[in-house]
Scaffold this motif. Structure first.
Motif, PDB file in Angstrom:
ATOM      1  N   TYR A 168       0.000   2.282  16.576  1.00 38.94           N
ATOM      2  CA  TYR A 168       1.314   2.691  16.088  1.00 38.94           C
ATOM      3  C   TYR A 168       1.751   3.943  16.833  1.00 38.94           C
ATOM      4  O   TYR A 168       0.939   4.714  17.323  1.00 38.94           O
ATOM      5  N   VAL A 210     -12.803   5.761  12.638  1.00 44.84           N
ATOM      6  CA  VAL A 210     -11.914   5.443  13.755  1.00 44.84           C
ATOM      7  C   VAL A 210     -11.724   6.714  14.584  1.00 44.84           C
ATOM      8  O   VAL A 210     -11.310   7.744  14.041  1.00 44.84           O
ATOM      9  N   TYR A 241      -4.983  -1.901  15.304  1.00 43.74           N
ATOM     10  CA  TYR A 241      -3.534  -1.717  15.454  1.00 43.74           C
ATOM     11  C   TYR A 241      -3.260  -0.420  16.207  1.00 43.74           C
ATOM     12  O   TYR A 241      -3.983   0.557  16.067  1.00 43.74           O
ATOM     13  N   PHE A 265       0.842  -1.184   0.000  1.00 41.75           N
ATOM     14  CA  PHE A 265       0.000   0.000   0.000  1.00 41.75           C
ATOM     15  C   PHE A 265       0.889   1.251   0.000  1.00 41.75           C
ATOM     16  O   PHE A 265       2.022   1.228   0.489  1.00 41.75           O
ATOM     17  N   LEU A 311      -3.529   9.631   8.406  1.00 42.60           N
ATOM     18  CA  LEU A 311      -3.107   8.897   7.220  1.00 42.60           C
ATOM     19  C   LEU A 311      -4.319   8.422   6.446  1.00 42.60           C
ATOM     20  O   LEU A 311      -5.331   8.007   7.026  1.00 42.60           O
ATOM     21  N   THR A 330      -8.933  -2.524  10.301  1.00 42.09           N
ATOM     22  CA  THR A 330      -9.119  -3.058   8.956  1.00 42.09           C
ATOM     23  C   THR A 330      -9.904  -4.354   9.039  1.00 42.09           C
ATOM     24  O   THR A 330     -10.020  -4.959  10.119  1.00 42.09           O
ATOM     25  N   PHE A 377      -7.417   4.975   9.604  1.00 41.13           N
ATOM     26  CA  PHE A 377      -6.688   5.530  10.739  1.00 41.13           C
ATOM     27  C   PHE A 377      -7.516   6.529  11.531  1.00 41.13           C
ATOM     28  O   PHE A 377      -8.382   7.219  10.978  1.00 41.13           O
ATOM     29  N   ARG A 380      -3.330   0.814  -3.450  1.00 44.79           N
ATOM     30  CA  ARG A 380      -2.982  -0.538  -3.028  1.00 44.79           C
ATOM     31  C   ARG A 380      -2.697  -1.345  -4.278  1.00 44.79           C
ATOM     32  O   ARG A 380      -3.330  -1.119  -5.310  1.00 44.79           O
ATOM     33  N   HIS A 434      -9.950  -8.042   7.157  1.00 41.17           N
ATOM     34  CA  HIS A 434      -9.393  -8.944   6.157  1.00 41.17           C
ATOM     35  C   HIS A 434     -10.520  -9.687   5.447  1.00 41.17           C
ATOM     36  O   HIS A 434     -10.403 -10.047   4.284  1.00 41.17           O
ATOM     37  N   TYR A 479       0.281   5.075   1.608  1.00 46.96           N
ATOM     38  CA  TYR A 479      -0.566   5.977   2.374  1.00 46.96           C
ATOM     39  C   TYR A 479       0.032   7.388   2.290  1.00 46.96           C
ATOM     40  O   TYR A 479       1.246   7.558   2.192  1.00 46.96           O
ATOM     41  N   LEU A 505       4.814  -0.301  14.739  1.00 40.87           N
ATOM     42  CA  LEU A 505       3.696  -1.048  15.303  1.00 40.87           C
ATOM     43  C   LEU A 505       3.990  -1.405  16.752  1.00 40.87           C
ATOM     44  O   LEU A 505       5.010  -2.016  17.065  1.00 40.87           O
ATOM     45  N   ARG A 541       1.373  -5.450   4.196  1.00 43.04           N
ATOM     46  CA  ARG A 541       0.530  -6.314   5.022  1.00 43.04           C
ATOM     47  C   ARG A 541       0.961  -7.755   4.782  1.00 43.04           C
ATOM     48  O   ARG A 541       1.028  -8.208   3.637  1.00 43.04           O
ATOM     49  N   LYS A 587       2.034  -8.764  20.076  1.00 42.39           N
ATOM     50  CA  LYS A 587       3.063  -7.734  20.099  1.00 42.39           C
ATOM     51  C   LYS A 587       3.475  -7.336  18.692  1.00 42.39           C
ATOM     52  O   LYS A 587       3.528  -8.162  17.791  1.00 42.39           O
ATOM     53  N   GLY A 588       3.798  -6.064  18.567  1.00 40.62           N
ATOM     54  CA  GLY A 588       4.314  -5.556  17.321  1.00 40.62           C
ATOM     55  C   GLY A 588       5.815  -5.370  17.377  1.00 40.62           C
ATOM     56  O   GLY A 588       6.529  -6.153  18.005  1.00 40.62           O
ATOM     57  N   ASN A 591     -11.534  -7.395   3.015  1.00 36.67           N
ATOM     58  CA  ASN A 591     -10.346  -6.987   2.261  1.00 36.67           C
ATOM     59  C   ASN A 591     -10.247  -5.464   2.113  1.00 36.67           C
ATOM     60  O   ASN A 591      -9.994  -4.935   1.025  1.00 36.67           O
ATOM     61  N   THR A 592     -10.457  -4.759   3.237  1.00 31.02           N
ATOM     62  CA  THR A 592     -10.342  -3.298   3.205  1.00 31.02           C
ATOM     63  C   THR A 592      -8.901  -2.881   3.503  1.00 31.02           C
ATOM     64  O   THR A 592      -8.106  -3.652   4.035  1.00 31.02           O
ATOM     65  N   GLU A 593      -8.640  -1.625   3.194  1.00 33.43           N
ATOM     66  CA  GLU A 593      -7.359  -1.067   3.623  1.00 33.43           C
ATOM     67  C   GLU A 593      -7.470  -0.698   5.098  1.00 33.43           C
ATOM     68  O   GLU A 593      -8.535  -0.817   5.692  1.00 33.43           O
ATOM     69  N   ALA A 594      -6.402  -0.226   5.694  1.00 30.88           N
ATOM     70  CA  ALA A 594      -6.431   0.229   7.079  1.00 30.88           C
ATOM     71  C   ALA A 594      -6.975   1.655   7.135  1.00 30.88           C
ATOM     72  O   ALA A 594      -6.578   2.507   6.348  1.00 30.88           O
ATOM     73  N   TYR A 633      -9.723  -6.385  12.816  1.00 36.48           N
ATOM     74  CA  TYR A 633      -8.336  -6.119  13.149  1.00 36.48           C
ATOM     75  C   TYR A 633      -8.150  -4.675  13.572  1.00 36.48           C
ATOM     76  O   TYR A 633      -8.676  -3.757  12.949  1.00 36.48           O
ATOM     77  N   TYR A 651      -1.119  -5.182  18.252  1.00 34.01           N
ATOM     78  CA  TYR A 651      -2.266  -5.289  17.384  1.00 34.01           C
ATOM     79  C   TYR A 651      -3.187  -6.401  17.870  1.00 34.01           C
ATOM     80  O   TYR A 651      -2.824  -7.179  18.773  1.00 34.01           O
TER      81      TYR A 651
END
Lengths: 109, 113
Positions: free
Chosen positions: B35, B4, B33, A34, A44, B94, B104, A49, B96, A36, B45, A90, B57-58, B99-102, B31, B48
């Motif tokens: 950061y 969010v 996360y 991706f 962000l 996000t 923020f 993508r 899965h 951003y 990260l 990802r 842990k990230g 199938n979206t992007e994240a 999901y 998550y």
């Protein structure tokens, strides 16, 4: 180890000139990449993508698995493109999303 | 549809104090996360979560704890704040399955003095 590398911290480009922001990744599994963008003092937001293969705001990026790269390109820079750009990976194995250190794009008038 | 949302937006802490940052999403994403964003370091990260009741842990988990008791909320805790934790914290979510992007949050600027 998995990582995303953006080699340029700052890229200054004249308005109307081509732009290329570099991104390389290291991941042994099946990657999803991706780009951003973060405009000044904003959150962000997704720019591109690799699975969608779209052109957004004139930007394109192609995933090159041989070179493990996902460079962001635009043929003619505009002043409103000035922002911070992050490349993200990802990982399908553990669902982490990791980012590069970012490149600040500064468009000169 | 707020997306969010992070609470608070700004905070100043004294060294040794504790606090909790709240992240809430209304998109039914599995999901979530946390950061931290630092100059020259990009986004790193912290922790998550891939679902309610699970966390992992990230890259930089030390000094932080998290909890995901409800699907829509992801809490980040600092038990004993240190000046090295001065940063801007971003939450993302996000799906899965879809199938979206994240997506923020707007960020929380934390200063530890």
């Amino acid at each position: 180890a998995q990582r995303v590398t953006q080699p340029e911290k700052l890229l200054s480009v004249f308005k109307g000139a081509p732009v290329e922001l570099k991104c390389n990744y290291s991941y042994s599994g099946s990657p999803e990449l991706f780009w951003y963008v973060q405009y000044s003092r904003q959150r962000l937001q997704l720019l591109l993508r690799h699975i969608s293969r779209e052109s957004i705001k004139g930007f394109t990026a192609d995933l090159n698995k041989g070179e493990t790269s996902f460079h962001l390109k635009k043929p003619f820079a505009q002043e409103e493109d000035s922002a911070m750009y992050y490349c993200a990976l990802r990982m399908n194995r553990d669902d982490k999303i990791i980012f590069g250190k970012g490149t600040r794009l500064h468009i000169l008038p | 549809n707020a997306g969010v949302t992070q609470t608070p937006k700004f905070r100043v802490l004294k060294t040794g104090q504790s606090m909790t940052l709240l992240c809430a999403q209304d998109m039914n994403h599995e999901y979530m996360y946390w950061y931290r964003q630092d100059p020259g370091m990009g986004l790193r990260l912290i922790h998550y979560s891939v679902g309610e009741g699970t966390t992992a842990k990230g890259e930089v988990p030390d000094g932080y704890n998290v909890s995901r008791l409800k699907k829509q909320n992801f809490l980040l805790g600092l038990e004993s704040a240190a000046p090295s934790q001065t940063s801007v914290y971003f939450c993302a979510s996000t799906s899965h399955l879809m199938n979206t992007e994240a997506f923020f949050g707007q960020g929380t600027r934390l200063t530890v003095v």
